[in-house]
Scaffold this active site. Structure first.
Site, PDB file in Angstrom:
ATOM      1  N   LYS A 141       0.813  -1.219   0.000  1.00 27.19           N
ATOM      2  CA  LYS A 141       0.000   0.000   0.000  1.00 27.19           C
ATOM      3  C   LYS A 141       0.842   1.263   0.000  1.00 27.19           C
ATOM      4  O   LYS A 141       0.454   2.266  -0.596  1.00 27.19           O
ATOM      5  CB  LYS A 141      -0.951   0.007   1.203  1.00 27.19           C
ATOM      6  CG  LYS A 141      -2.075  -0.995   1.063  1.00 27.19           C
ATOM      7  CD  LYS A 141      -3.164  -0.722   2.085  1.00 27.19           C
ATOM      8  CE  LYS A 141      -4.310  -1.716   1.955  1.00 27.19           C
ATOM      9  NZ  LYS A 141      -5.236  -1.644   3.069  1.00 27.19           N
ATOM     10  N   LYS A 158      -7.346 -10.482  -5.219  1.00 25.82           N
ATOM     11  CA  LYS A 158      -8.382 -10.857  -4.249  1.00 25.82           C
ATOM     12  C   LYS A 158      -9.555  -9.879  -4.307  1.00 25.82           C
ATOM     13  O   LYS A 158      -9.374  -8.713  -4.664  1.00 25.82           O
ATOM     14  CB  LYS A 158      -7.807 -10.945  -2.830  1.00 25.82           C
ATOM     15  CG  LYS A 158      -7.598  -9.626  -2.146  1.00 25.82           C
ATOM     16  CD  LYS A 158      -7.379  -9.784  -0.634  1.00 25.82           C
ATOM     17  CE  LYS A 158      -7.310  -8.393  -0.023  1.00 25.82           C
ATOM     18  NZ  LYS A 158      -7.147  -8.328   1.393  1.00 25.82           N
ATOM     19  N   LYS A 211     -12.970  -4.750  -0.660  1.00 19.02           N
ATOM     20  CA  LYS A 211     -14.010  -3.734  -0.544  1.00 19.02           C
ATOM     21  C   LYS A 211     -13.503  -2.345  -0.861  1.00 19.02           C
ATOM     22  O   LYS A 211     -14.256  -1.480  -1.245  1.00 19.02           O
ATOM     23  CB  LYS A 211     -14.645  -3.757   0.844  1.00 19.02           C
ATOM     24  CG  LYS A 211     -13.678  -3.614   2.009  1.00 19.02           C
ATOM     25  CD  LYS A 211     -14.448  -3.599   3.325  1.00 19.02           C
ATOM     26  CE  LYS A 211     -13.867  -4.500   4.380  1.00 19.02           C
ATOM     27  NZ  LYS A 211     -12.489  -4.192   4.772  1.00 19.02           N
TER      28      LYS A 211
HETATM   29  P1  TYM Z   1     -10.447  -6.562   6.482  1.00 24.30           P
HETATM   30  O1  TYM Z   1     -11.528  -5.588   6.770  1.00 24.30           O
HETATM   31  O2  TYM Z   1      -9.535  -6.276   5.360  1.00 24.30           O
HETATM   32  O3  TYM Z   1     -11.083  -7.973   6.247  1.00 24.30           O
HETATM   33  C1  TYM Z   1     -11.985  -8.590   7.177  1.00 24.30           C
HETATM   34  C2  TYM Z   1     -11.814 -10.101   7.100  1.00 24.30           C
HETATM   35  O4  TYM Z   1     -12.158 -10.565   5.790  1.00 24.30           O
HETATM   36  C3  TYM Z   1     -11.081 -11.352   5.263  1.00 24.30           C
HETATM   37  N1  TYM Z   1     -11.061 -11.145   3.799  1.00 24.30           N
HETATM   38  C4  TYM Z   1     -11.176 -12.122   2.900  1.00 24.30           C
HETATM   39  N2  TYM Z   1     -11.315 -13.454   3.020  1.00 24.30           N
HETATM   40  C5  TYM Z   1     -11.414 -14.172   1.889  1.00 24.30           C
HETATM   41  N3  TYM Z   1     -11.386 -13.633   0.644  1.00 24.30           N
HETATM   42  C6  TYM Z   1     -11.244 -12.296   0.467  1.00 24.30           C
HETATM   43  N4  TYM Z   1     -11.245 -11.781  -0.760  1.00 24.30           N
HETATM   44  C7  TYM Z   1     -11.133 -11.482   1.624  1.00 24.30           C
HETATM   45  N5  TYM Z   1     -10.998 -10.141   1.814  1.00 24.30           N
HETATM   46  C8  TYM Z   1     -10.946  -9.968   3.144  1.00 24.30           C
HETATM   47  C9  TYM Z   1      -9.839 -10.830   5.958  1.00 24.30           C
HETATM   48  O5  TYM Z   1      -8.810 -11.787   5.982  1.00 24.30           O
HETATM   49  C10 TYM Z   1     -10.351 -10.523   7.334  1.00 24.30           C
HETATM   50  O6  TYM Z   1     -10.323 -11.655   8.190  1.00 24.30           O
HETATM   51  N6  TYM Z   1      -6.999  -5.363   9.883  1.00 24.30           N
HETATM   52  C11 TYM Z   1      -8.174  -6.183   9.675  1.00 24.30           C
HETATM   53  C12 TYM Z   1      -9.229  -5.942  10.708  1.00 24.30           C
HETATM   54  C13 TYM Z   1      -8.723  -6.000  12.094  1.00 24.30           C
HETATM   55  C14 TYM Z   1      -8.475  -7.166  12.853  1.00 24.30           C
HETATM   56  C15 TYM Z   1      -8.030  -6.701  14.119  1.00 24.30           C
HETATM   57  C16 TYM Z   1      -8.591  -8.523  12.586  1.00 24.30           C
HETATM   58  C17 TYM Z   1      -8.457  -4.925  12.871  1.00 24.30           C
HETATM   59  N7  TYM Z   1      -8.026  -5.348  14.084  1.00 24.30           N
HETATM   60  C18 TYM Z   1      -7.668  -7.592  15.131  1.00 24.30           C
HETATM   61  C19 TYM Z   1      -8.213  -9.410  13.601  1.00 24.30           C
HETATM   62  C20 TYM Z   1      -7.783  -8.934  14.858  1.00 24.30           C
HETATM   63  C21 TYM Z   1      -8.765  -5.852   8.299  1.00 24.30           C
HETATM   64  O7  TYM Z   1      -8.556  -4.797   7.777  1.00 24.30           O
HETATM   65  O8  TYM Z   1      -9.594  -6.818   7.803  1.00 24.30           O
END
Ligand code: TYM
Length: 324
Positions: free
Chosen positions: A108, A189, A192
Site C-alpha cells: 500500500k 483478491k 471492498k
Molecule cells: P479486512 O476488513 O480487510 O477484512 C476482514 C476479514 O475478511 C477477510 N477477507 C477475505 N477473506 C477471503 N477472501 C477475500 N477476498 C477477503 N478479503 C478480506 C480478511 O482476511 C479478514 O479476516 N486489519 C483487519 C481488521 C482487524 C483485525 C483486528 C482482525 C483490525 N483489528 C484484530 C483481527 C484482529 C482488516 O482490515 O480486515
C-alpha cells in the site's frame, strides 16, 4: 477461550469478507467472542469522515444480521483511549524493521513519502486490539496472518521483558480456497476498498440487490476453456467453483461435476449467493432503519469491551514504569 476479529469499514462488506471471515465468526460464536468494526484502521489512507461513519454503522448491522450475537460486537473507536494507550506501549515494544516488513504496508505504501504514518503503525494498533482483550484465537483470512504473527511476537516480547500480562494469540485460518477473488479480475483478491466504481464490477457486496449480484456473477471472467473442472491454476473458473462450494458446504471438485457449461455454472453460483445473502440483507436493512437500536447495541458493546480490557492496560502501563 476467546476468539476475536475485526473488519475495517474502508468500503462496503463484500462476499470475500463474508465467506472468508464473517460466516465463520457467526457459526462458531460463543458468548466470550468479540467481533468489531475497526473504524480506526480505515483512516490509514485518504478517507471521507461522513462515509466512514456511515460504513461503520452498515458493518455493525451486517455483523449482527449475519448471526453474530449483539453481545459480542463493538466499534473499535469507542475504545480509542484504551487502544491508543496500549498501541503506544506496543510501538515501544516493536522495531521499525518489523513494522516495515509487513507485506500489506509495502504493497500500500509503495515507498511513497506521502503515505500516512499510520499505514506503517497500523499492525501495532491491530496487536493492541487483540492483546487488550486477551484473545486466544484470531479467525482471519490469509491476508491478515502476518499481522497476527506480529501480535504474537509483541505479546511474547512484552511478557518476557516486563512481566506476564498478555495472552499469546494464534491466527485461525479458513480451509484452503477460502480466499475469494475478484470476479472481473480473478488474479487479485476481492476487496471492498476499490478505487473507482468501475472497479466494483467484480465485487459482490453483501447488501447488493439480488439482480445486481446476478449480473456481476454472469459477467465473471472465465478462461474460454469449455470444460467445467476444478483446477486451482485456472483462477476464474476455480474462483466460481470455490464460491459455490463455500456457499453449499461442499468441495469445488464436487460442485464442478454438476455443471456442463460455464453459463449454467454461473446461474448456479448466482442463485446460491443470492439465497445465502438474502436474509442478511433483509435483517441488516431492518437494523439500519432503527438507529436507536443500533446505538443501544453499540453502547453496550463498548462498555463490555472496555471493562474486559481495562486491567490488562493498567498492568501493562505499570510494568513499563508509568502510571500508578
Ligand atoms: P479486512 O476488513 O480487510 O477484512 C476482514 C476479514 O475478511 C477477510 N477477507 C477475505 N477473506 C477471503 N477472501 C477475500 N477476498 C477477503 N478479503 C478480506 C480478511 O482476511 C479478514 O479476516 N486489519 C483487519 C481488521 C482487524 C483485525 C483486528 C482482525 C483490525 N483489528 C484484530 C483481527 C484482529 C482488516 O482490515 O480486515
Amino acid at each position: 477461550m476467546t476468539r476475536l476479529s475485526g473488519i475495517t469499514p474502508s468500503g462496503r462488506v463484500q462476499l470475500g469478507n463474508y465467506l472468508g471471515a464473517i460466516q465463520r465468526w457467526a457459526s462458531q460464536g460463543t458468548a466470550e467472542d468479540l467481533y468489531f468494526v475497526s473504524d480506526l484502521h480505515a483512516m490509514t489512507t485518504t478517507h471521507n469522515p461522513a462515509m466512514l461513519r456511515a460504513l461503520t454503522g452498515e458493518q455493525l448491522a451486517v455483523l449482527i444480521a449475519a448471526g453474530i450475537s449483539a453481545e459480542s460486537v463493538f466499534v473499535q473507536s469507542d475504545l480509542t483511549r484504551e487502544l491508543g494507550a496500549l498501541s503506544w506501549v506496543l510501538e515501544c515494544t516493536c522495531t521499525f524493521g518489523e513494522a516495515a516488513r509487513m507485506v500489506q504496508f509495502k504493497e500500500k505504501a509503495k515507498g511513497r513519502d506521502g503515505a500516512r504514518l499510520s499505514l506503517l503503525t497500523y499492525p501495532v494498533l491491530m496487536a493492541a486490539d487483540i492483546l487488550l482483550q486477551g484473545a486466544d484465537e484470531i479467525p482471519v483470512g490469509e491476508d491478515q496472518r502476518q499481522h497476527v504473527e506480529l501480535a504474537r511476537t509483541l505479546a511474547k516480547r512484552f511478557n518476557a521483558t516486563y512481566g506476564e500480562v498478555f495472552t499469546v494469540p494464534s491466527a485461525v485460518l479458513p480451509p484452503a480456497g477460502a480466499r475469494v477473488r475478484d470476479l472481473a479480475d480473478p488474479t487479485r483478491k476481492m476487496s471492498k476498498s476499490t478505487r473507482s466504481t468501475s472497479d466494483t464490477a467484480g465485487v459482490v457486496f453483501v447488501l447488493d440487490e439480488p439482480e445486481l449480484v446476478r449480473r456481476k456473477i454472469r459477467r465473471a471472467a472465465t478462461d474460454g476453456e469449455p470444460s467445467v473442472a476444478y483446477d486451482p491454476a485456472r483462477p476464474g473458473p476455480a474462483n466460481l467453483l470455490e464460491i459455490l462450494a463455500a456457499c453449499t458446504g461442499s468441495t469445488p471438485g464436487e460442485v464442478a461435476e454438476g455443471y456442463g457449461s460455464y453459463g449454467a455454472l454461473k446461474e448456479g453460483v448466482a442463485e446460491a449467493v443470492v439465497e445465502m445473502l438474502r436474509p442478511i440483507r433483509l435483517r441488516a436493512g431492518e437494523l439500519l432503519d432503527d438507529p436507536a437500536e443500533l446505538e443501544r447495541v453499540r453502547k453496550a458493546g463498548a462498555a463490555r469491551a472496555a471493562e474486559r480490557g481495562e486491567h490488562r492496560l493498567r498492568s501493562a502501563l505499570r510494568l513499563v514504569g508509568t502510571g500508578h
